[in-house]
Motif scaffolding. Structure first.
Motif, mmCIF file in Angstrom:
data_model
loop_
_atom_site.group_PDB
_atom_site.id
_atom_site.type_symbol
_atom_site.label_atom_id
_atom_site.label_comp_id
_atom_site.label_asym_id
_atom_site.label_seq_id
_atom_site.Cartn_x
_atom_site.Cartn_y
_atom_site.Cartn_z
ATOM 1 N N ASP A 64 10.653 12.977 -24.269
ATOM 2 C CA ASP A 64 9.846 13.253 -23.072
ATOM 3 C C ASP A 64 10.541 12.748 -21.816
ATOM 4 O OD1 ASP A 64 7.876 14.463 -24.497
ATOM 5 O OD2 ASP A 64 6.437 12.813 -24.385
ATOM 6 N N ASP A 65 11.351 11.702 -21.966
ATOM 7 C CA ASP A 65 11.980 11.055 -20.818
ATOM 8 C C ASP A 65 13.409 11.520 -20.563
ATOM 9 O OD1 ASP A 65 9.673 9.496 -20.432
ATOM 10 O OD2 ASP A 65 10.363 8.027 -21.913
ATOM 11 N N TRP A 66 13.882 12.495 -21.337
ATOM 12 C CA TRP A 66 15.256 12.966 -21.137
ATOM 13 C C TRP A 66 15.407 13.635 -19.766
ATOM 14 C CZ3 TRP A 66 16.822 15.628 -26.428
ATOM 15 C CH2 TRP A 66 16.879 14.640 -27.420
ATOM 16 N N ASN A 67 16.624 13.690 -19.291
ATOM 17 C CA ASN A 67 16.916 14.296 -17.986
ATOM 18 C C ASN A 67 16.705 15.813 -18.027
ATOM 19 O OD1 ASN A 67 18.128 12.007 -16.359
ATOM 20 N ND2 ASN A 67 19.390 11.923 -18.202
ATOM 21 N N TYR A 68 16.166 16.337 -16.950
ATOM 22 C CA TYR A 68 16.003 17.788 -16.829
ATOM 23 C C TYR A 68 17.300 18.408 -16.297
ATOM 24 C CZ TYR A 68 11.000 17.994 -17.725
ATOM 25 O OH TYR A 68 9.769 17.965 -18.322
ATOM 26 N N LEU A 69 17.823 19.379 -17.025
ATOM 27 C CA LEU A 69 18.927 20.189 -16.521
ATOM 28 C C LEU A 69 18.427 21.527 -15.983
ATOM 29 C CD1 LEU A 69 21.748 19.536 -19.146
ATOM 30 C CD2 LEU A 69 21.204 18.302 -17.041
#
Length: 412
Positions: A149-154
């Motif tokens: 859920d906390d991963w970076n948005y590309l």
């Protein structure tokens, strides 16, 4: 959740599609988790071939589809899946392909990414056969340890646009220099996607390299890339530096037949065809280094392999490479150092050669494979030893200095 960067605009005919598909099953990509696989499993997303359609084929769960398709959601939330990249490195762009999902494609999607250390990844249950199934509570509990859920948005949440039924590509460029190992594809709220292509450049941790063992310095998984070529009618040169052995002719570099060949062919005294033209491909090595072993593999090319080839290397700065790309690689001949002289090739065979020179000053950054007169090559492997190199800024002319990793001299 992590902040969304300003990326995700649609692009047409992007150059990044010439790079490696880092998520493909053919390079070791793997689906770790999916919330639902009712109509078609998420593993279809990373198939190396293009999606297909079988008009009259059904499974016990519904219409057969060549992609990932979830059930029509009747509970809160949205569907998502996690993919471990087969090639870890820098992502340049995505292709979210919804071909054939004309009435069932996911209306919106987003993509997140993370760089996870191999030894710190939690154990996630094997997926097995998934059609007709949804993720179990145990699987949700295991994947929660990834904190995706906390991963970076590309790519932030974006609407998908259908095109032609058999070709509905949605391209998204990425402007990030970070290294990524995993991606999370979110669809909102449910639906189908045929393929997810993750295009980019491999990035190897060279500090962990064993200096006593030669490495393939041109491998796409390590960061090698084709930066110029004369012809790629049937297959791109990047295929030659792909992962593993070639599966077919489609998995190699193949040119069109040259039209300048003489009406009647003749050989020289060494059995090399006397022809005026040739084809070539230039590669940037994953790391500057000294090439010691060369493999040129024509496997699968049984009636269309080249007659002969040669290999050369040179040292270029980043600016010089950019200039050469604009000039279509009209590089002065004296820049190229011979690594392999003109050599006769056989069809459907792996050829192993020693590099011409092994002196320390022959550190190179780029290499050029020339084939004559035309044809196909399935794999190019250039094994050697990575070296530290101080590339000069443009217009500066002091002598370059090279330092070779410890253990190199002992291997000469």
């Amino acid at each position: 959740m992590a902040d969304s960067p300003r990326e995700g605009r649609l692009a047409r005919c992007p150059d990044f599609t010439q790079l490696a598909d880092m998520a493909s099953e053919s390079v070791g990509g793997k689906v770790l988790f999916a919330t639902d696989d009712f109509f078609a499993p998420a593993e279809n997303l990373i198939k190396s071939d293009s999606p297909s359609f079988r008009e009259h084929e059904y499974t016990e769960f519904g219409k057969w589809m060549d992609g990932w398709e979830t059930r029509r959601k009747r509970i809160p939330g949205h569907d998502w899946c996690v993919i471990k990249l087969g090639i870890q490195g820098i992502i340049r762009g995505f292709d979210v392909d919804i071909s054939y999902f004309m009435g069932d494609y996911a209306p919106r999607m987003s993509i997140q990414a993370a760089n996870l250390e191999e030894d710190k990844q939690p154990a996630i249950p094997q997926r097995g056969v998934r059609t007709g199934a949804a993720a179990t509570p145990e699987e949700f509990e295991a994947v929660a340890q990834l904190k995706s859920d906390d991963w970076n948005y590309l790519v932030p949440m974006t609407e998908l646009k259908p095109g032609k039924p058999a070709s509905s590509h949605n391209y998204f460029p990425v402007n990030s220099q970070q290294r990524w190992s995993h991606v999370r594809l979110n669809i909102f709220p449910d639906g189908g996607i045929a393929r997810l292509r993750v295009y980019g450049i491999g990035q190897k941790d060279w500090t962990a390299t064993d200096s006593k063992e030669p490495f393939d310095l041109v491998a796409i998984a390590h960061g090698g890339a084709c930066v110029g070529y004369s012809n790629a009618h049937f297959g791109h040169p990047n295929n030659m530096i792909g992962v593993g052995k070639a599966k077919s002719m489609a998995d190699g570099w193949e040119t069109a037949r040259r039209l300048d060949r003489p009406p009647v062919l003749e050989n020289d005294e060494n059995g090399i065809l006397l022809v005026p033209g040739c084809e070539w491909a230039v590669f940037r090595l994953a790391h500057p280094g000294v090439i010691t072993q060369i493999e040129i593999d024509t496997t699968h090319f049984k009636g269309n392999s080249p007659d002969s080839c040669k290999l050369e290397g040179c040292i270029l700065t980043t600016q010089e490479e950019e200039d050469m790309i604009k000039q279509k690689w009209e590089l002065p001949g004296q820049k190229w150092k011979p690594l392999l002289p003109v050599t006769k090739l056989s069809a459907n065979k792996s050829h192993l050669f020693d590099s011409l020179t092994l002196e320390l000053q022959d550190v190179i950054t780029h290499t050029r494979l020339t084939i004559s007169p035309d044809g196909g090559v399935s794999r190019l492997r250039l094994k050697g030893f990575p070296s530290s190199i101080c590339l000069l800024r443009p217009r500066e002319k002091p002598m370059m200095r090279f330092s070779v990793k410890a253990g190199f001299r002992a291997n000469l």
